[in-house]
Design an enzyme around this catalytic site. Structure first.
Site, mmCIF file in Angstrom:
data_model
loop_
_atom_site.group_PDB
_atom_site.id
_atom_site.type_symbol
_atom_site.label_atom_id
_atom_site.label_comp_id
_atom_site.label_asym_id
_atom_site.label_seq_id
_atom_site.Cartn_x
_atom_site.Cartn_y
_atom_site.Cartn_z
ATOM 1 N N GLU A 297 -7.771 49.859 44.336
ATOM 2 C CA GLU A 297 -7.435 50.875 43.349
ATOM 3 C C GLU A 297 -8.489 50.950 42.257
ATOM 4 O OE1 GLU A 297 -3.619 52.106 40.566
ATOM 5 O OE2 GLU A 297 -3.871 50.014 41.175
ATOM 6 N N GLU B 160 6.038 50.815 43.326
ATOM 7 C CA GLU B 160 5.567 52.182 43.112
ATOM 8 C C GLU B 160 5.652 52.915 44.438
ATOM 9 O OE1 GLU B 160 1.925 54.380 40.717
ATOM 10 O OE2 GLU B 160 2.185 52.215 40.666
#
Length: 880
Positions: free
Chosen positions: A746, A472
């Site tokens: 996260e 990502e």
């Protein structure tokens, strides 16, 4: 002491351009760079003399009245491309002048597109997709004039791909992964390298290492994309030599270029790098090497590419720290595991000897799960490097064109015993200046703050990304939107963010809205206008202005800010109510299932409408600051319309919020969306009740988390904010700390209490967004805040709590170092503050200790403070 006496002591000891404090002034992209300066003294300043010396010896003088220190407009004729000057400053007044500052060298880069007169050269204009490609070596040589005749020599260069340059066998810079990742279809950054001292008499050789990088390598998730920006890996490189007589030689290289495949047999930013040292041609970038068997590159005309070539606005990517492992252990499978004690973005450097052909493999991961490297969260970013030895004694190697997020590494096939392991971890990120610090009596809180610092470092690799490890690593707009105030507290991120905002505007124009990450690539994520994410186009430049007091960013981004608010206004049908379309809402609400991170308890359209109010208000204020009164009135009306729509749709007359969640109430309080003080009081009570009913565990996601502590303070619940901040049970900020985290996760539960990794497909151990609370720690816990844009006026108002006995924060503001440090001993409260030159501060002591106005310098205060009970209140929760 008279002002004249002060002036004899005031010496300007630091000069910089724009927001590049500590950065290079060679190859700048501005013809009229603004000048800032600082002194170690807080003495008053009347006027400042500027002395500009040009290379032909001519001198220009300018007297700047008023004692301004920040972003003074360039007072001389604009610089032209390549022009080099020397600038000195000194304080003058009443017939007494300070000594001149040290000369500050300034040199413009290539400011016009027409300054480029060489083509791109490509070793391989097209190669098959779907598999990793090798690196390339390019080489060109020429005969130089006598170095004694050279005033300066420069390499101006950039690439489609990532590259490093050598001259006569040595690197010309420590920069990594240049030219970085921009929206390549619109702009490509170039580098300027000073190679004056490296030029030899006679034959000279330029060598370039080149690989795919972001330009045509695999990027993005869901399998990723190849060749996003083009099918060529190529380099644009121009060598210019200025002679002592002022004439310029353009070194002809085009016909000299040759290429060969590099010993980098494959390279991918996600996958890793494979290197076979046996394939390195000895001396390939130096004289004496025979390159006749190398191939001629494909010449790609410069005019075939439309992207603007720009100088960087921020510092380059570099190795900023080197870590040794804190443990080395042999494990099953004949591997050796290294623990570096810190989760980083970076790469390994090995030193070892082995027989020719022996291959060492390096594996990376952030965590250990079930006794093995936890690689599942990496998804398809396998993060494996390999090195094949040449057999030439002790060999040292680190990969060039890849980057990993890791704390742990495993060596497979190490050529020796465990006692011979010589491996270091190189920390890699944009080389920003550290500007903010925090410390307290609570070790967990200190570790939390350091985790925020590390996650910012690891995710500012050329642009603000979400994570540095999995497939990502994108410039998510929502993440930096909530984190910008913290980012600007901790590091000099202005240049990096300024460049990124240019890409936001470009992508916005292409897509018709602000995409959810920038640069945008079509890799499967919904491409729709999204509140809190797209609002970054307005909020990031606004927060930069609030920090610096510099309106330039508002001017530069005004059209982008306006386009976003206009779009949302259109999407609401000019009603102000944004209640249709795709939204991410309060992303990663801890109550959301692992496989559905957007399933928040908070109404996503409530969030969308609230953000519409906020950004419309910001734009109205921005327009007023810039003197655009018609726009200010228009967007003020848009904001009022959206406020009314929010109140009608989501607020009961009593002040009860329809969604009745912590995030919903926090947003309404902090964004000031209530109609009456009675509603504010009712909502505050309800917020305190919900937080206490949740036993002071986090119940917010991306939208609510950065503002929940401020919302509790506004509700009169400073102690509730401390209880929430210092909670250690899952979910909480300190739960990851209790689990040994060294970066911000996260998810609140990226690792579960049993040591297993969250089962969701989207799990990272290095995201900064939930660390936005560090800004609260600076502003409220330590009490250091700005009362107006640019920190010319400070507000120092610590609010002790949570059984802390001391806390401090310091920040290198645009005017100099500011700090607030408090401690308490029983009921005695002590506060030490430092106010930078040319600034003032309002100091507010807790417990009714009074308000004090002070000027530059250090000041100490003592008062009485009686802390509230440290027991966490339980519902029913009464308003303080």
């Amino acid at each position: 002491m008279t002002i004249t006496d002060h002036l004899t002591l005031t010496t300007i000891d630091d000069v910089w351009l724009e927001n590049r404090r500590g950065g290079s002034s060679i190859g700048i992209g501005e013809s009229r760079p603004r000048v800032s300066w600082a002194t170690a003294s807080a003495s008053p300043v009347g006027s400042v003399a500027f002395e500009l010396t040009r290379e032909d010896g001519t001198v220009d003088l300018h007297l700047e009245h008023g004692g301004g220190r920040r972003l003074i407009e360039w007072p001389f004729a604009p610089l032209t491309s390549r022009e080099a000057v020397s600038l000195r400053l000194r304080v003058v007044g009443d017939g007494v002048d300070s000594v001149w500052s040290a000369p500050y060298r300034i040199e413009a880069g290539l400011l016009e597109r027409t300054d480029w007169h060489v083509p791109f050269v490509s070793p391989s204009p097209a190669e098959p997709q779907g598999e990793l490609r090798p690196g390339y070596l390019l080489r060109a040589d020429w005969d130089s004039v006598d170095p004694a005749r050279i005033r300066r020599a420069r390499i101006y260069s950039t690439a489609h791909g990532v590259y490093e340059v050598e001259l006569n066998g040595a690197p010309v810079s420590e920069e990594l992964l240049s030219p970085g990742w921009t929206s390549y279809s619109h702009r490509l950054r170039s580098q300027t390298f000073d190679v004056t001292e490296a030029i030899r008499a006679g034959r000279n050789v330029i060598g370039v290492w080149l690989a795919d990088g972001w330009y045509r390598g695999r990027i993005g998730f869901e399998g990723g994309l190849w060749d996003v920006y083009g099918r060529d890996a190529s380099v644009l490189l121009q060598v210019e030599i200025t002679l002592t007589d002022g004439s310029r030689l353009d070194v002809p290289l085009t016909d000299s270029w040759r290429w060969s495949k590099a010993p980098i047999t494959s390279a991918g930013l996600y996958e890793g790098e494979a290197y076979d040292a046996r394939l390195l041609p000895s001396g390939w970038s130096d004289t004496g090497f025979d390159a006749q068997h190398w191939q001629r590159p494909v010449v790609l005309p410069f005019d075939d590419f439309d992207a603007a070539i720009e100088a960087p606005t921020g510092p380059p990517i570099k190795v900023t720290e080197v870590l040794r492992p804190i443990s080395v252990e042999a494990i099953a499978g004949s591997r050796i595991r290294l623990d570096f004690g810190q989760n980083i973005a970076g790469k390994l450097r090995i030193r070892a000897s082995a027989d020719a052909g022996h291959t060492l493999t390096l594996h990376h991961a952030e965590v250990i799960e079930n006794g093995a490297l936890g690689v599942r969260p990496l998804r398809s970013a396998i993060s494996v490097d390999s090195y094949t030895f040449a057999g030439d004694g002790v060999e040292e190697w680190t990969p060039r064109f890849t980057l990993h997020g890791f704390r742990y590494a495993e060596l497979e096939n190490w050529p020796g015993g465990i006692d011979t392991v010589d491996v270091e971890a190189l920390v890699v990120h944009t080389d920003m200046e550290r500007t903010g610090w925090f410390e307290s009596s609570h070790p967990g809180l200190n570790r939390l703050h350091e985790n925020v610092v590390w996650s910012m470092r690891d995710n500012f690799v050329d642009l603000p990304t979400d994570c540095p490890q999995r497939d990502e690593r994108l410039g998510w707009t929502g993440d930096i939107q909530v984190f910008t105030p913290t980012a600007l507290r901790l590091f000099g991120a202005h240049g990096t963010l300024s460049g990124w905002l240019r890409d936001v505007a470009h992508e916005q124009a292409d897509q018709g809205h602000v995409p959810n990450f920038v640069p945008w690539i079509e890799c499967g994520f919904p491409n729709h206008p999204t509140a809190a994410w797209g609002d970054a186009a307005v909020i990031v430049p606004w927060e930069m202005y609030r920090h610096d007091g510099d309106t330039r960013v508002l001017v530069d981004q005004y059209d982008s800010m306006k386009a976003w608010v206009d779009l949302v206004d259109d999407l609401t049908g000019h009603t102000g109510l944004w209640n249709t379309g795709f939204q991410l809402g309060d992303w990663l609400d801890p109550a959301a299932p692992p496989d559905s991170p957007g399933a928040s308890q908070t109404d996503k359209y409530l969030v969308a409408t609230a953000y519409h109010v906020r950004t419309a208000r910001i734009l109205a204020e921005t327009a007023a600051i810039l003197g655009r009164e018609t726009d200010a009135a228009h967007y003020g009306a848009v904001a009022e319309r959206a406020t009314t729509a929010f109140q009608r749709e989501y607020i009961a007359p009593s002040g009860r919020i329809v969604s009745d969640t912590v995030t919903a109430i926090a947003v309404a309080l902090v964004f000031e969306l209530f109609a009456t003080e009675e509603q504010v009081a009712h909502a505050g009570d309800r917020l305190l009740h919900l937080v206490a009913a949740g036993d002071f565990h986090i119940s917010t996601g991306f939208v609510g988390t950065p503002i929940i502590c401020d919302a509790l303070v506004r509700a009169g619940g400073i102690d509730a904010a401390y209880h929430l901040l210092l909670q250690e049970e899952l979910p909480s900020w300190l739960y990851p700390v209790s689990m040994g985290a060294t970066t911000i996760w996260e998810r609140w539960d990226s690792m579960l209490p049993d040591g297993s990794v969250n089962p969701g497909d989207m799990t990272s151990f290095n995201h900064y967004a939930l660390g936005a609370v560090a800004d609260f720690m600076h502003r409220v816990v330590a009490g250091l805040d700005s009362a107006e844009p640019g920190f010319a006026s400070l507000r120092i108002a610590p609010q002790p709590g949570g059984a802390l006995t001391h806390a401090s924060a310091s920040h290198r503001t645009p005017l100099g170092l500011a700090s607030s440090a408090w401690r308490r001993d029983g009921e005695s409260f002590f506060l030490d503050v430092e106010v930078p030159p040319s600034a003032t501060a309002t100091v507010v002591l807790p417990g009714g200790g009074g308000e004090h106005r002070v000027g530059p310098g250090r000041h100490s205060f003592t008062s009485t403070f009686r802390p509230a009970s440290q027991d966490a209140p339980k519902p029913p929760y009464r308003r303080w």
